[in-house]
Every structure is written in structure tokens, then in C-alpha cells.
Enzyme design. Sequence first.
Site, PDB file in Angstrom:
ATOM      1  N   TYR A 276      83.972  -4.546  82.509  1.00  0.00           N
ATOM      2  CA  TYR A 276      84.861  -4.903  81.969  1.00  0.00           C
ATOM      3  C   TYR A 276      84.585  -6.011  81.681  1.00  0.00           C
ATOM      4  O   TYR A 276      84.332  -6.792  82.645  1.00  0.00           O
ATOM      5  CB  TYR A 276      85.923  -5.091  82.349  1.00  0.00           C
ATOM      6  CG  TYR A 276      87.333  -5.734  81.318  1.00  0.00           C
ATOM      7  CD1 TYR A 276      87.099  -5.538  79.919  1.00  0.00           C
ATOM      8  CD2 TYR A 276      87.803  -6.598  81.813  1.00  0.00           C
ATOM      9  CE1 TYR A 276      88.328  -5.796  78.950  1.00  0.00           C
ATOM     10  CE2 TYR A 276      88.546  -7.269  81.014  1.00  0.00           C
ATOM     11  CZ  TYR A 276      88.959  -6.328  79.462  1.00  0.00           C
ATOM     12  OH  TYR A 276      89.313  -7.512  78.871  1.00  0.00           O
TER      13      TYR A 276
ATOM     14  N   SER B 105      83.307   1.469  86.089  1.00  0.00           N
ATOM     15  CA  SER B 105      84.324   1.410  85.253  1.00  0.00           C
ATOM     16  C   SER B 105      84.687   0.882  83.863  1.00  0.00           C
ATOM     17  O   SER B 105      84.788   2.252  83.618  1.00  0.00           O
ATOM     18  CB  SER B 105      84.689  -0.579  85.374  1.00  0.00           C
ATOM     19  OG  SER B 105      85.717  -1.043  86.056  1.00  0.00           O
ATOM     20  N   GLN B 106      84.529  -0.031  83.199  1.00  0.00           N
ATOM     21  CA  GLN B 106      84.838  -0.474  81.798  1.00  0.00           C
ATOM     22  C   GLN B 106      83.263   0.759  81.490  1.00  0.00           C
ATOM     23  O   GLN B 106      83.356   1.851  80.579  1.00  0.00           O
ATOM     24  CB  GLN B 106      84.957  -1.308  81.041  1.00  0.00           C
ATOM     25  CG  GLN B 106      84.135  -1.108  79.878  1.00  0.00           C
ATOM     26  CD  GLN B 106      84.053  -2.629  79.017  1.00  0.00           C
ATOM     27  OE1 GLN B 106      84.701  -3.076  78.279  1.00  0.00           O
ATOM     28  NE2 GLN B 106      82.572  -3.139  79.776  1.00  0.00           N
TER      29      GLN B 106
ATOM     30  N   ASP C 188      91.692   2.218  95.214  1.00  0.00           N
ATOM     31  CA  ASP C 188      91.764   1.513  93.652  1.00  0.00           C
ATOM     32  C   ASP C 188      92.919   0.613  93.317  1.00  0.00           C
ATOM     33  O   ASP C 188      93.307   1.620  92.553  1.00  0.00           O
ATOM     34  CB  ASP C 188      90.266   2.308  92.923  1.00  0.00           C
ATOM     35  CG  ASP C 188      89.569   1.256  91.549  1.00  0.00           C
ATOM     36  OD1 ASP C 188      90.507   0.375  91.375  1.00  0.00           O
ATOM     37  OD2 ASP C 188      88.402   1.730  91.517  1.00  0.00           O
TER      38      ASP C 188
END
Length: 322
Positions: free
Chosen positions: A91, A186-187, A272
Amino acid sequence: MIADLDRPALWAYRSDYRPPADFDAFWRSTLDETAAFDLDVRLSPVVTGLRTIDVFDVTFAGFGGHPIRGWLRVPSDRIERLPAVVQFHGYASGRGHPLDDLLWASAGYAHLVMDTRGQGGDYAGGSTGDPVGTIGPAYPGFMTRGIADPETYFYRRVFADAVRAVQTVRTLDFVDSERVAVAGNSQGGGIALATAGLVPDVAALYAQAPFLCDFRRGVRITSEGPYAEIAGYLGAHRWEVEQVFRTLAYFDGIGFAARAIAPAWFSCGLMDGLCPPSTAFGAFHAYGGQKEIQVWDYNGHDAGGAQDLATAVSAFGAVLQK
């Protein structure tokens, strides 16, 4: 500190997410609209000083025909057609520098890293704009851009771009189009998961600490990172809660996971706080193909770091390398 559920609860957890009735029709229409534009793949060699890897500046036409940039890295000594890995980044990041991330090309793959449109202003620079811009009010960041309607939502364009990235590597004469995998953290893991659902004949998936999964739960249980943008928006637009989650339902990784069939490797860290592990497990449990997940008890959003990459290299080697 455990940020979410413990291991037994994660294995028992099942998300209450349900895809909209027209989920498949929406994405079929989106990809048909994107396919109306010529892919227009362009490769420009980049002088790097590397002896074993060739790097190319890539441009292709994504959603709306908009130019999407990327780096393509390939072994210099290639003779036969190569397997390929299409990678998506985290991101607010970008494709970075031509010398970044030489892992996959070093392992014998054609490696395309796609620049996510409009991003790249944080820890790695980007080169791709988003000509559509912001439609309607939005909270700072990317999570709420165009969120009032699935047709205008930011990730509609991004996911369509990602499908075109897979199509791009498949046009290259030195790539084996049947051995193309998708990967990201992630993203990037969320985009890779969406791509695996939209292009079910990809050969493999690697999703490390995937974002963009189980939106309702992610927004409810974490006050950190990008999910907090949605909560911030809804704090000011209280009357839009159901509409916002109606839009997000078309972009939830769980919906794509149920449609994906390629062998998949997931990972997450129990600590997380950005992408809670239960959201990754929501997608993992729904995943339609052969799957494995690695859980790291004392890691956060980094999950297994290089150890996850070692797993992915080994797993992809078994599936993609002849």
C-alpha cells in the site's frame, strides 16, 4: 501481543462475508470494458550494469486504456521459454528502482512488478498516475476513493490493471504463458488474490499478510493502517455505512478466493495489527484450490519475511519449473 484470534480460533474462524448476487457479472463487465482497449505493450531496455539480469521499463494499457508502468526483470542467459511471476506491491508504495527486488529473476523467472496506479508516494517511488482521480468525498489515502459506487471505486481500476499485467507477460515471446504465477505482500497479496480469482488459469499464488480481505472484520477490529481510513470516512458519513460495505463486497479477497483454483501459499503474523490474521484466514478458508498457510506467532505485518520468500521460491519451483 496477539492482535486478533489465537491459532485454534483462526482455524475455526469462518467469515460471514457473502458476495453480491451479481459479483461475477460485475467483474465480467469490468474486464470486458477493459478488453476494449488494445493492450499496447511497450518494452524499453534499462541500462543497469547488471551482468546476469536484463531489466525493461514496461508500459501497458490498463483499465480505461490508461498507461500502467512496471519493471520487467529476466535472466540474461535465457534460452527456453521462462515461467513468470507477476508481483504487486504494498500500500502507497510503487515499483521502486530498476535494481530493487532481483529475487525472482535470479531464480529463473521473468518477473513483472506492476506499478499500482496513483500510488508510490511512500517508501518506494511510483511512475503511474490515475487519470480518473477522486470521485466524491474521500478520506486521506486510497481506501475510500470512489467508494460510493462499485463502478467508481479505486480498486476496480487496480484489479483490472492487474489482470492486464498477467496478459502482458503472456504476450512476451520468451515467456511460457501457461506458467504464470501471481505474488505480493500486504496490498500486493490482496491484489494477487483478486487476480487469481479473475484469471483462474494462473499457475500459482503467493499472498504474504494479504490486505483487502474480510473488510467488515478488518475495519471493526483494527485502528491501524489503511482499514482505519474506512472507519474514519464512516465516522463522518454515518449514513453511508451499508452503501460503503455494499461497494466493498465486490472487492473482498474472500469473494475472489472462492473463485481461485491455482495452488496457493498464504502467510500471516499473529501480532499483525494492520492486516489482522483472521482476515487472511477468512480468505484462506474460502480458497478454492490446493492451499497452505504459514502462521508466525511472534511477527506482525512482516509475517515470515525472507522465510516466506524462501517458501514461495521452493513452492513455485515445484509447480512452475520444468
